[in-house]
Design a protein around this motif. Structure first.
Motif, PDB file in Angstrom:
ATOM      1  N   ARG A   1       7.175   3.443   7.310  1.00 17.83           N
ATOM      2  CA  ARG A   1       5.991   4.279   7.504  1.00 17.83           C
ATOM      3  C   ARG A   1       5.245   3.855   8.777  1.00 17.83           C
ATOM      4  O   ARG A   1       4.758   4.703   9.538  1.00 17.83           O
TER       5      ARG A   1
ATOM      6  N   PRO B   1       8.070   4.323  -5.445  1.00 17.83           N
ATOM      7  CA  PRO B   1       7.922   2.900  -5.140  1.00 17.83           C
ATOM      8  C   PRO B   1       8.169   1.996  -6.345  1.00 17.83           C
ATOM      9  O   PRO B   1       8.746   0.922  -6.213  1.00 17.83           O
ATOM     10  N   SER B   2       7.744   2.458  -7.534  1.00 13.94           N
ATOM     11  CA  SER B   2       7.893   1.599  -8.713  1.00 13.94           C
ATOM     12  C   SER B   2       9.364   1.362  -9.057  1.00 13.94           C
ATOM     13  O   SER B   2       9.680   0.463  -9.837  1.00 13.94           O
TER      14      SER B   2
ATOM     15  N   LEU C   1      11.572   0.507  -6.837  1.00 13.49           N
ATOM     16  CA  LEU C   1      12.159  -0.334  -5.785  1.00 13.49           C
ATOM     17  C   LEU C   1      11.775  -1.799  -5.967  1.00 13.49           C
ATOM     18  O   LEU C   1      10.761  -2.110  -6.600  1.00 13.49           O
TER      19      LEU C   1
ATOM     20  N   LEU D   1       3.744  10.422   5.306  1.00 11.33           N
ATOM     21  CA  LEU D   1       2.277  10.378   5.307  1.00 11.33           C
ATOM     22  C   LEU D   1       1.736   9.958   6.679  1.00 11.33           C
ATOM     23  O   LEU D   1       0.711  10.442   7.138  1.00 11.33           O
TER      24      LEU D   1
ATOM     25  N   GLN E   1      10.233  -2.194  -1.020  1.00 11.92           N
ATOM     26  CA  GLN E   1       8.917  -1.562  -0.855  1.00 11.92           C
ATOM     27  C   GLN E   1       8.329  -1.913   0.510  1.00 11.92           C
ATOM     28  O   GLN E   1       7.749  -1.058   1.191  1.00 11.92           O
TER      29      GLN E   1
ATOM     30  N   ASN F   1       0.810  -1.226   0.000  1.00  7.74           N
ATOM     31  CA  ASN F   1       0.000   0.000   0.000  1.00  7.74           C
ATOM     32  C   ASN F   1       0.838   1.267   0.000  1.00  7.74           C
ATOM     33  O   ASN F   1       0.609   2.178   0.798  1.00  7.74           O
ATOM     34  N   LEU F   2       1.783   1.294  -0.892  1.00  8.15           N
ATOM     35  CA  LEU F   2       2.542   2.536  -1.060  1.00  8.15           C
ATOM     36  C   LEU F   2       1.879   3.352  -2.167  1.00  8.15           C
ATOM     37  O   LEU F   2       1.242   2.797  -3.056  1.00  8.15           O
ATOM     38  N   VAL F   3       2.067   4.662  -2.083  1.00  4.05           N
ATOM     39  CA  VAL F   3       1.446   5.536  -3.086  1.00  4.05           C
ATOM     40  C   VAL F   3       2.445   5.788  -4.206  1.00  4.05           C
ATOM     41  O   VAL F   3       3.524   6.344  -3.971  1.00  4.05           O
ATOM     42  N   ASP F   4       2.096   5.340  -5.405  1.00  5.56           N
ATOM     43  CA  ASP F   4       3.023   5.410  -6.535  1.00  5.56           C
ATOM     44  C   ASP F   4       3.508   6.827  -6.830  1.00  5.56           C
ATOM     45  O   ASP F   4       4.645   7.039  -7.217  1.00  5.56           O
ATOM     46  N   GLU F   5       2.587   7.791  -6.688  1.00  2.00           N
ATOM     47  CA  GLU F   5       2.927   9.168  -7.076  1.00  2.00           C
ATOM     48  C   GLU F   5       3.877   9.839  -6.078  1.00  2.00           C
ATOM     49  O   GLU F   5       4.435  10.885  -6.367  1.00  2.00           O
ATOM     50  N   MET F   6       4.003   9.227  -4.879  1.00  2.00           N
ATOM     51  CA  MET F   6       4.828   9.868  -3.846  1.00  2.00           C
ATOM     52  C   MET F   6       6.207   9.225  -3.815  1.00  2.00           C
ATOM     53  O   MET F   6       6.355   8.048  -4.112  1.00  2.00           O
TER      54      MET F   6
END
Lengths: 227, 810
Positions: free
Chosen positions: A154, A139-140, A142, A106, A147, A93-98
């Motif tokens: 987090r 994230p993408s 890693l 977060l 990840q 559940n990582l946010v790709d855009e961040m």
């Protein structure tokens, strides 16, 4: 730390009522490392959701650090959860855009820390999990293991008293899985109460206590040999 | 190819919601562009019955008296036809025309028609082919007359042209024999306009005819715009040469020396030019206004099309990113980039073709009504059949749109590596893609702000113009107009006596102009006893005119007198004529009644002064007014009563009972005033309609963006919830997606709207204030843009707020 008494959760789909958890009694002390196991559909994830205050029980009692939580509003539950309970998910559940840094931060966004203190805390946990050099990556970029380490970073950034892990190694190969388990062990050694749902008997054996569920009830509750 | 089409159709069909959004927006925008194109073609097209219109010229003139330059008239004195013929200029078939009204007596009643006086050479010049008889010969005879089919039917019902031949027409005190029947004129004819009361009932006679009202002086005048002169350019001559030939003829005329010396000494007394019939639709004040309107609507329609195309581009980007796994699978099965682009291209083309087809249907169906509303003659076939040029233009637009909406999304989709997608890991479009989409939304929102603001500016100005204090009242007043020779209006004693008696009528008056509608009128130079000279606009009215129109008397009484002419002037005229106050003007005598801007010898005694009156349109400055008092019947009658419904019924009944048997028309004075600003009203309505469509298109865009945002950021929003974000925090996160596009959109759109709005208002002498006319519409546009975004995003915002943290476990 946690005291569940006659905790029940039922779901209704149309005319059909399903009992996911049936009058569970469970006590978890502070600093424990509990593995929850059982076959698919036995209620593991439902129990984790209730423990994490993500869902409300149909009946029964849930006391966290002596405080009764059943019947509280979602706003109150969010406030209790904030900074005291954290999660690690199977699918990260990582946010790709961040970036990695933003993903970790977060967890602190809605707390009391100043922006500067948040950044300081993020740097510390990234350092600890050997992710500093990846802080500005997405994230993408890693590997799966990296990840999940970000997800753990987090989860611990807010220094929670209770860490809930849902199949944290489910999407990882064995090497990365072991690395994650080692990390969780370390966190528990430092005093974090840890509840982990897992299918893996091998990983469950690393916990100090194992609770096996079947059809929504506690089938076996065993403690590892203290030696 | 078949497989590709089936594949693409399935794809488009499978994403029916986004296809619907794309097709719907594009269809509306394309239809707007098509309608504008069809109207433009209809406006620009010269009369198709005239052979080689680009070689047929019209002589044009504009006067240049000192301080009183006139606009181009798209007309000239008919004397130029004679003069150029005599001078042997290289023009063929030089033909003069002049138009007039014609009252025809038939079976004891009067039938109004339009009369075209023309030289016989007009027939070959315009390629006119009579249905029956010899038109050219008719135009050379004194007692012959040609009539259009419409006039023939009005006079004798449903007879054939052959049956009309030889029949007699009683008009202007003489009898004329029908020796030719011609088809109705094409609505685009440069010969004259159809009249609302008469329609296309035209009669034609030659200049030698007894029916020609023009005397020798009129035929020879060089400074009176009394007709048209047409000619065909010889192969060696060009339209640019005409100005020189006209100028030489003008200056060589013996009448030139009779013009006032200060008009012609060291300066040009007039300017000349030639216009081909192909240029004619673009000339003249009315055409200029019409093209300005069409240009504004075309710009708004293109903006709408661009906004719809951006929506499609956004949806296409979202679609292709959403289909990463499918794309990766196709690649793994051997599809290269070209094949994938082909597939996506055909999918997009299906949407575009559906939109184009729908747009064609909408345009075909609605354009005739819109054309009539825009002032084109109803009989003009503007969209049936659809001109090939328009269909080809649409095809080119479809290809251009295909390139626009496909290039960027396809490039982004092809950049993604297939392997991760096949393993279930899909990449996001990244910050760059998101920014591009926000930029597209920004442009859409700036378009919305621009169009809404402009619609507001136009509406406010329109309301201001209609509500402007012009020094007279228009409410509860009706005008009755008759088709009659102005010099020979029949007696209306019985009718006026009935008006005096009827309780529903408070006051009534004659006038030779409609104050609310006739924004131009004759001007005459007036000289006061103190030798102050001033050009006054002159209207002939009966004494009851001032009470009927609710004008405020400042001094004196409007009354008639035998033996001398009495005049009422307005306050502005009194001031300009040197009177210190209205009272001091009473009893003074003005000298007027001269030729165009020349001193006359008629003596006119001032009997009253009214508060300043504005008869001119809001685009022109108010002229000082003079009202000549007369008790003779005029062709305009205005009545004032308590309400227009009763008044209309009363007026209609009284005219039918007591009025002469003439064609008449009744209109409310409010409607007349509104008709002055018809073009402005049309522009306001069209821009408002387009702005509302643009709101719809932008809302679709915002809806698509928020839907994609919530889908794309679902995990993030759930995690935020998990970490304690409340509703406000989630709302803030979603708002961030729209805040910058909205702010930047307003920053771009509103100043542009202010600039364009001020340019529009600068065209008026009477214009609404900046606060009400520009700033208020801008503020309302900003709020409306914000509200429309809020409405468009409401459903997905609620969905996002309902996301629960437990979904992180799913």
């Amino acid at each position: 730390m946690i005291e569940l008494s006659q905790l029940t959760k039922r779901y209704r789909t149309g005319e059909v009522e399903t009992t996911a958890l049936d009058r569970i009694d469970l006590q978890i002390e502070s600093g424990e490392y509990v593995a929850i196991t059982g076959p698919s559909g036995c209620g593991k994830s439902t129990l984790l959701g209730l423990l994490g205050l993500l869902d409300a029980p149909t009946s029964g009692s849930y006391r966290l650090q002596g405080e009764e939580l059943v019947g509280r509003s979602s706003r109150e539950l969010a406030a209790i959860r904030r900074g005291r309970i954290s999660f690690v998910f199977q699918s990260f559940n990582l946010v790709d855009e961040m970036t990695v840094r933003d993903n970790v931060q977060l967890a602190l966004r809605y707390g009391e820390l100043s922006e500067k203190a948040q950044r300081q805390r993020v740097s510390e946990v990234l350092e600890r999990l050997a992710l500093s050099h990846r802080a500005d990556h997405h994230p993408s970029q890693l590997s799966g293991g990296q990840q999940q380490r970000v997800a753990i970073a987090r989860a611990i950034a807010s220094r929670p008293a209770l860490l809930l892990a849902d199949e944290p190694t489910g999407n990882l190969d064995s090497a990365h899985g072991l690395e994650v388990m080692r990390l969780l062990r370390e966190l528990n050694d430092e005093g974090t109460t840890l509840v982990m749902v897992t299918h893996s008997a091998e990983h469950a054996a690393l916990a100090s206590r194992s609770v096996r569920l079947l059809d929504g009830r506690v089938l076996v509750d065993t403690y590892a040999d203290a030696s | 190819m078949k497989a590709l089409l089936i594949d693409a159709w399935r794809g488009a069909h499978g994403r029916s919601a986004s296809t619907f959004v794309a097709v719907g927006g594009l269809m509306v925008a394309m239809a707007a562009c098509l309608i504008v194109a069809l109207l433009a073609l209809a406006f620009a097209e010269p009369d198709p019955t005239i052979p080689a219109p680009e070689r047929v010229v019209l002589l044009d003139m504009k006067g240049n008296p000192p301080g009183q330059p006139s606009p181009w008239f798209a007309a000239s004195p008919v004397s130029f036809g004679t003069m150029l013929k005599e001078r042997g200029v290289p023009l063929d078939l030089i033909s003069r025309t002049s138009a007039d009204g014609l009252d025809i007596k038939i079976e004891g009643r009067m039938q109004a028609a339009l009369l075209l006086i023309a030289d016989a050479d007009l027939v070959p010049l315009f390629g006119m082919t009579p249905l029956q008889g010899d038109l050219q010969k008719t135009l050379t005879q004194r007692d012959s007359i040609a009539i259009t089919v419409d006039l023939m039917r009005k006079l004798w019902g449903d007879i054939s042209p052959a049956q009309a031949m030889g029949r007699r027409i009683d008009a202007r005190g003489g009898l004329y024999t029908v020796t030719a029947v011609i088809p109705n004129f094409d609505p685009r004819t440069p010969l004259g306009r159809a009249n609302p009361m008469v329609g296309n009932a035209w009669a034609m006679v030659g200049f030698e005819s007894k029916a020609n009202p023009m005397d020798e002086q009129s035929l020879a005048a060089i400074f009176a715009i009394n007709g048209h002169v047409f000619a065909r350019l010889r192969p060696e001559s060009s339209v640019e040469q005409i100005a020189g030939w006209m100028r030489e003829a003008f200056m060589a005329s013996p009448l030139y020396a009779q013009l006032p010396a200060d008009w012609r000494t060291g300066r040009e007394a007039a300017y000349f030019r030639g216009l081909t019939l192909a240029q004619l639709p673009f000339e003249g004040a009315l055409n200029e206004q019409r093209w300005r309107l069409l240009g504004a609507v075309a710009a708004a329609s293109l903006l709408l099309l661009l906004m719809a195309a951006f929506n499609c581009m956004n949806l296409q980007t979202a679609n292709l990113l959403h289909r990463q796994r499918e794309t990766a699978l196709r690649r793994s099965l051997g599809a290269d980039g070209r094949r994938l682009v082909q597939l996506w291209g055909v999918e997009a083309l299906i949407s575009l073709l559906l939109a184009a087809l729908g747009a064609l249907l909408i345009a075909w169906w609605t354009t005739p009504a819109i054309a009539t509303w825009a002032g084109l003659p109803a009989e003009l076939e503007v969209a049936d059949p659809l001109p090939l040029r328009v269909v080809l233009g649409l095809a080119l637009a479809v290809l251009a749109l295909l390139a626009l909406i496909l290039t960027l999304p396809a490039a982004m989709a092809l950049r993604q590596k297939p392997a991760p997608a096949l393993h279930g890991r899909t990449a996001s479009e990244g910050p760059w893609g998101r920014r591009v989409r926000q930029a597209l939304l920004t442009i859409q929102l700036s378009g919305v702000a621009l169009l809404l603001s402009l619609a507001g500016v136009l509406t406010q100005q329109q309301q201001y113009l209609l509500g402007l204090d012009r020094g007279f009242e228009t409410h509860n007043r009706l005008w009755l107009g008759v088709m009659a020779d102005p010099e020979n209006v029949p007696s209306m004693d019985a009718f006026t006596a009935a008006l005096d008696r009827h309780p529903a009528i408070k006051t009534w008056a004659f006038s030779n102009a409609r104050p609310a509608a006739d924004t131009r009128g004759p001007n005459e130079l007036h000289v006061s006893a103190s030798q102050h000279q001033q050009v006054l606009r002159v209207t002939t009215v009966s004494p009851g005119f001032f009470a009927t129109y609710g004008m405020t008397l400042l001094a004196g009484t409007p009354r008639l007198s035998t033996g001398e002419t009495h005049v009422v002037i307005d306050e502005k005229a009194a001031r300009l004529l040197g009177f210190p106050d209205p009272q001091s003007a009473i009893g003074e005598v003005l000298r007027g009644g001269g030729g165009f801007l020349q001193q006359g010898t008629d003596l006119r005694r001032i009997v009253a002064v009214v508060r300043s009156v504005k008869l001119e349109s809001g685009r022109d400055p108010a002229l000082p007014q003079a009202f000549l008092l007369s008790d003779k019947p005029q062709w305009d009658v205005t009545v004032h009563g308590a309400d227009t419904v009763t008044l209309r019924q009363t007026l209609d009944d009284l005219w039918k009972t007591y009025g002469p048997k003439l064609l008449y028309q009744i209109e409310s004075v409010d409607d007349q005033l509104a008709s002055v600003y018809d073009q402005e009203q049309r522009l306001a309505t069209m821009v408002t309609a387009l702005s509302l469509l643009s709101v719809g298109v932008a809302m679709l865009g915002a809806y698509a963006l928020i839907a994609d945002t919530v889908r794309r950021r679902r995990t993030e929003l759930v995690l935020r919830r998990l970490h304690g974000a409340d509703d406000g925090a989630i709302l803030r996160q979603l708002s961030l997606e729209f805040v910058w596009p909205l702010l930047v959109g307003l920053v771009i759109g509103l100043p542009l709207a202010a600039w364009l709005g001020e340019r529009y208002l600068a065209g008026f002498v009477d214009r609404v204030g900046i606060e009400r006319g520009v700033l208020l519409p801008m503020a309302l546009a900003a709020v409306a843009t914000l509200v429309s975004i809020a409405i468009a995003t409401l459903r997905h915002v609620r969905h996002a707020l309902a996301l629960q943290p437990i979904e992180a476990l799913k």
